[in-house]
Design a protein around this motif. Structure first.
Motif, PDB file in Angstrom:
ATOM      1  N   HIS A 153      49.638 -49.946  31.629  1.00  0.00           N
ATOM      2  CA  HIS A 153      48.695 -49.403  30.641  1.00  0.00           C
ATOM      3  C   HIS A 153      48.656 -47.882  30.604  1.00  0.00           C
ATOM      4  O   HIS A 153      47.773 -47.302  29.949  1.00  0.00           O
ATOM      5  CB  HIS A 153      47.275 -49.948  30.923  1.00  0.00           C
ATOM      6  N   ARG A 154      49.538 -47.253  31.333  1.00  0.00           N
ATOM      7  CA  ARG A 154      49.502 -45.790  31.400  1.00  0.00           C
ATOM      8  C   ARG A 154      49.506 -45.107  30.019  1.00  0.00           C
ATOM      9  O   ARG A 154      48.698 -44.191  29.796  1.00  0.00           O
ATOM     10  CB  ARG A 154      50.671 -45.270  32.245  1.00  0.00           C
TER      11      ARG A 154
ATOM     12  N   ASP B 270      51.256 -39.803  37.280  1.00  0.00           N
ATOM     13  CA  ASP B 270      52.691 -39.814  37.542  1.00  0.00           C
ATOM     14  C   ASP B 270      52.928 -39.868  39.038  1.00  0.00           C
ATOM     15  O   ASP B 270      52.175 -39.279  39.826  1.00  0.00           O
ATOM     16  CB  ASP B 270      53.337 -38.534  36.992  1.00  0.00           C
TER      17      ASP B 270
ATOM     18  N   THR C  93      44.774 -45.521  44.407  1.00  0.00           N
ATOM     19  CA  THR C  93      45.406 -44.199  44.350  1.00  0.00           C
ATOM     20  C   THR C  93      44.666 -43.157  45.180  1.00  0.00           C
ATOM     21  O   THR C  93      45.220 -42.106  45.492  1.00  0.00           O
ATOM     22  CB  THR C  93      45.468 -43.672  42.901  1.00  0.00           C
TER      23      THR C  93
ATOM     24  N   VAL D 224      50.464 -45.250  39.553  1.00  0.00           N
ATOM     25  CA  VAL D 224      49.269 -45.855  38.960  1.00  0.00           C
ATOM     26  C   VAL D 224      48.295 -44.719  38.605  1.00  0.00           C
ATOM     27  O   VAL D 224      48.104 -43.803  39.415  1.00  0.00           O
ATOM     28  CB  VAL D 224      48.618 -46.839  39.956  1.00  0.00           C
ATOM     29  N   LEU D 225      47.738 -44.749  37.435  1.00  0.00           N
ATOM     30  CA  LEU D 225      46.809 -43.735  36.902  1.00  0.00           C
ATOM     31  C   LEU D 225      47.477 -42.376  36.691  1.00  0.00           C
ATOM     32  O   LEU D 225      47.181 -41.670  35.738  1.00  0.00           O
ATOM     33  CB  LEU D 225      45.569 -43.541  37.783  1.00  0.00           C
TER      34      LEU D 225
ATOM     35  N   ARG E 110      50.457 -49.677  36.055  1.00  0.00           N
ATOM     36  CA  ARG E 110      51.541 -48.872  35.497  1.00  0.00           C
ATOM     37  C   ARG E 110      51.762 -49.221  34.019  1.00  0.00           C
ATOM     38  O   ARG E 110      52.139 -48.372  33.228  1.00  0.00           O
ATOM     39  CB  ARG E 110      52.815 -49.097  36.313  1.00  0.00           C
TER      40      ARG E 110
ATOM     41  N   VAL F 255      44.432 -50.373  34.773  1.00  0.00           N
ATOM     42  CA  VAL F 255      45.462 -49.554  34.132  1.00  0.00           C
ATOM     43  C   VAL F 255      46.837 -49.858  34.723  1.00  0.00           C
ATOM     44  O   VAL F 255      47.800 -50.110  33.997  1.00  0.00           O
ATOM     45  CB  VAL F 255      45.141 -48.052  34.303  1.00  0.00           C
TER      46      VAL F 255
ATOM     47  N   TYR G 249      46.127 -45.513  28.465  1.00  0.00           N
ATOM     48  CA  TYR G 249      45.134 -44.840  29.307  1.00  0.00           C
ATOM     49  C   TYR G 249      45.184 -43.338  29.099  1.00  0.00           C
ATOM     50  O   TYR G 249      44.146 -42.684  28.949  1.00  0.00           O
ATOM     51  CB  TYR G 249      45.405 -45.194  30.770  1.00  0.00           C
ATOM     52  N   GLU G 250      46.382 -42.804  29.073  1.00  0.00           N
ATOM     53  CA  GLU G 250      46.488 -41.347  28.909  1.00  0.00           C
ATOM     54  C   GLU G 250      45.970 -40.893  27.553  1.00  0.00           C
ATOM     55  O   GLU G 250      45.467 -39.784  27.413  1.00  0.00           O
ATOM     56  CB  GLU G 250      47.941 -40.904  29.122  1.00  0.00           C
TER      57      GLU G 250
END
Lengths: 546, 546
Positions: free
Chosen positions: B506-507, B542, B268, B539-540, B504, B502, B510-511
């Motif tokens: 595990h978002r 939005d 990213t 990824v990580l 997409r 993470v 993760y958040e």
């Protein structure tokens, strides 16, 4: 399972600290001791600089008033302001001795809890007051000294009241510790649990957990867990944009590590208030040995073999001939000395020490005496070179202050490089920094080297410079030598600092080595977390001048 | 001193890879093998889903044209687009089998050098084309699958041509390696130097150095250097805002670590193109042993004692009763099995293995057989439980694919937590995730657990779920189970991922665990480095939707 300590005991009260120099005032050298010491340095001054009385200092007028709601946390007493003006570098001590106090903060705050920290940051952001987080002020890189910038005032945020161990998780061997805890205070609170952080920098008695974390301090272990970074389970950080609490886990691969952004941020992104730290069982078995080498290059090869052996000695300190002579551990002859130490909380360590000594012997080393007996839960004893060195090590900052009073430049710089580059680096430092010392002082140069930490891929060399200065010009002289040192390290591809942080003094070397895209990212992160630009301005980044 | 390899040899050519499933096509299970396997899972489908021919796939129309200057690097061939659509999670394999190709990238690029990467990013930023960095596509978290966002096209940036070891520094035991090198390829290039990276994830044969770095992969070592992070000396990263090259040093305390920002950034913030990696001497001494425990809780206590002993086994893999039975290493009886391994390039390891086994015995373990002889530079042998487990381990992804073709849900999730929380976590996962499996499938739940890595402060448990799914609903069913797993881990204070990144998928977890101020900082860093928002959107963070 973790024991929340409902009413954490206050640690033993912190010792009184010198406002101008290192450590405890009653440990400072007398005038006579200063003079005796200086007699060993050709060209040193004949009389010691007097230590000014705090009451006689000319401090700048206080520019900002304490808001009523926070007044109980704030002091503008001259003694407080003077003691929070500088760190403890040579150049700091000299300026204090000369009574140069223009950089004194307007106010010193001593928050009692996180709420106080939040309130102080809120006020400071609104009032355009710079905030300089302050643990115990042992920075040697200008990390706690406000310089320039255009803030309306400066607040030194002293975290010394946040000094408790709040929670101990015996089964996971971890504890939640407040950032203002001094080394001895946190160790005394962990001792009843049979645990220890075992982070023992030279500054141990007069530095704090929060300071260690913010500066990525180097500690006890010469190999493996060299920096405090590896001992961190999670961090709590108060930023002007909110409180950051990372998850307390033994390991994670969920995105870039939040903790690693704050470790080494030196108070520019937030104020670390608490951390869950990984602890050790108190070692029950220790052993140490010293090995003498005729040739320094052979000693370096031995240390490399040891660093790559997977034997992980706790101590692996190589003193070059000059350093060995200065520390009094070499019995003459110009050799290098390697001090090895191993420890364990679980079983005998003699076998591992023997393997280490064998590696040293393979490279031409001669053990100075029999390895000491193990199974003693005391500082390594039975090895007089190690003992002599340890005493000298802890006494060093006081001696440095004594020399400073005699206008003798006495300062250090440390770095790290890969093994393939070390021989050339060692030569270059002696040549280039030696030339700078000679140019600046006209005196014979004395540059010693030791390894404080070693890695499979390279050593962390630590250089000491001692040379007579001219009264009144000491700081300018050192700054010129230091500039040459930074230039040389940069040319040699070595880091500007291995464990003393960037602060303000290392900015030129830091900017040279920091990748520009990372600088962009870090500045953006700073802007997001500290939009008013109040946190330790001038450290890592330019202070705002708009 | 470092040997620049002027004309680096091409590594052995990479094996042909399956476009839809794991690894080499000729290793995939036959229809008959799939059916035989599914017979062990009550409720599994009766016939295997067919594998569609690539030529029969319906791919979306290509939306962006290849610019002439870059055309030689780009492909829009259906086989390339199909093979770069998904990673290798269960849900990816199933969707590929059903021919769901809506997420296919428009173009696949194969840059030959850094200049190509820069040119491709420049073009993509101008053309508003999303760039998904791609190593070998082994992501199991949706890390290489473009979803939503409003880009004008999607480019899969395949780094497989950057597969060389460029430089070896034997004395510092380090090498400069390109990011697209596969595990076997980089090891074969290091072997002539007597060195090894010793990073052996399960995906070893079909994953790349760059992927490991971008996702903070977990590797060979069960203790100490568990993640690849610790093996990094320096990184070279192409960002849309410039190339970031960190200083190559063994350690540094100069500000927050630049490398640690890019490690785990999952494409990213930039594209990792090269890294100086710390290497190991090839081990000459190895030994392993297996220990059986009647009670799982006793085994957990034994592993904790081992993790806290400082003995640093290379392998310390605990299989709970279900996992042990599934792997065929427990000879019935419902016990747990601990597989221990030690290795050294320097000397015998039998003593250390004996100490480890003694610790296990202290906690009620029974060694399954005599520890294997050491001094053999081969994979640990002489210990059949370890051998059996290793074969099963490497075969597992192919078996998973076979089960997927039989509509059997077969997937894993891993985490890490402190020791004090593990007993409750273990119970909660079986209770909550077990309930979800039962609700979703109606079938008896099978949830197994092993420890892949262990730390002094906690284990990294790895859970496997196997249950019959309903044809056509496999992905939705797994997603519901996975949501329950993420919810449970979050409630238990465990990380959403220990070493699978993470992406997409595990978002949500993760958040939940990412501190909000760190999210602010990371988003700001992203904006600074990737102002057009083209790098691995979703990824990580939005994906941009403006």
């Amino acid at each position: 399972m973790a024991d929340r300590i409902s009413s954490p005991p206050r640690p033993e009260s912190a010792p009184t600290r010198s406002w101008w120099g290192w450590g405890a005032p009653d440990q400072a050298l007398s005038d006579a001791e200063c003079a005796a010491l200086a007699a060993l340095v050709p060209g040193a001054a004949e009389a010691a600089l007097p230590v000014p009385a705090v009451g006689s200092l000319e401090l700048p007028a206080v520019r900002v008033g304490a808001p009523a709601a926070l007044a109980h946390l704030l002091s503008s007493a001259p003694a407080d302001r003077a003691a929070h003006t500088y760190g403890k570098a040579f150049r700091d001590v000299v300026r204090a001795l000369y009574g140069e106090m223009a950089a004194a903060p307007d106010l010193v705050a001593r928050p009692r809890d996180e709420r106080d920290v939040v309130d102080l940051l809120d006020w400071a952001a609104g009032a355009e007051v710079a905030v300089v987080p302050y643990g115990a002020g042992s920075s040697v890189v200008g990390g706690v000294e406000y310089r320039a910038g255009n803030h309306r005032g400066v607040l030194s945020l002293d975290l010394s009241r946040l000094d408790r161990v709040l929670e101990v998780d015996r089964v996971s061997r971890a504890a939640l510790i407040q950032a203002g805890a001094l080394g001895p205070g946190l160790e005394s609170q962990l001792r009843p649990h049979g645990l220890t952080l075992r982070h023992f920098p030279q500054s141990f008695a007069f530095s704090t957990l929060g300071g260690w974390l913010a500066t990525r301090a180097g500690g006890h272990y010469a190999t493996l867990h060299t920096h405090i970074d590896d001992l961190v389970e999670s961090l709590r950080v108060v930023t002007p944009s909110g409180v950051s609490q990372s998850l307390r886990v033994p390991g994670s691969g969920a995105g870039p590590s939040p903790d690693r952004l704050f470790l080494g941020s030196e108070g520019t992104l937030g104020v670390i208030t608490e951390a869950w730290m990984r602890l050790q069982d108190r070692p029950s078995h220790k052993a140490s040995a010293s090995v003498l080498f005729e040739r320094f290059t052979a000693a370096v090869d031995a240390v490399r073999a040891i660093a790559q052996s997977g034997l992980h000695p706790a101590n692996c300190r190589l003193l070059d001939p000059g350093e060995a002579a200065l520390s009094g551990v070499a019995s003459g002859g110009g050799g290098s000395v390697l001090v090895l130490g191993v420890e364990s909380a679980h079983g005998p360590v003699d076998g591992r020490l023997a393997e280490l000594v064998a590696l040293a012997r393979d490279h031409g080393g001669s053990p100075v005496e029999r390895p000491s007996p193990s199974s003693s839960d005391r500082p390594a004893s039975g090895d007089s070179a190690a003992d002599t060195w340890r005493s000298a090590f802890l006494r060093m900052p006081y001696i440095r202050d004594g020399l400073a009073r005699m206008s003798v430049i006495s300062e250090t710089f440390e770095t790290a490089c890969t093994w393939d580059r070390f021989p050339e680096l060692y030569e270059a430092v002696h040549r280039e920094v030696g030339a700078a010392v000679q140019k600046v002082t006209g005196a014979p140069r004395l540059i010693n080297c030791r390894f404080t930490h070693v890695y499979p891929d390279g050593p962390a060399p630590y250089f000491t410079v001692i040379a007579a200065g001219r009264r009144g010009a000491e700081v300018a002289m050192w700054d010129e030598i230091k500039a040459a040192a930074m230039e040389t390290l940069g040319e040699q591809g070595a880091t500007v600092t291995h464990h003393h942080a960037v602060g303000r003094d290392h900015r030129p070397g830091y900017e040279r080595q920091r990748p520009e895209p990372f600088a962009l990212a870090l500045r953006a992160a700073k802007q997001a977390l500290d939009p008013a630009g109040i946190l330790n301005p001038g450290v890592l980044f330019d202070a705002p001048t708009a």
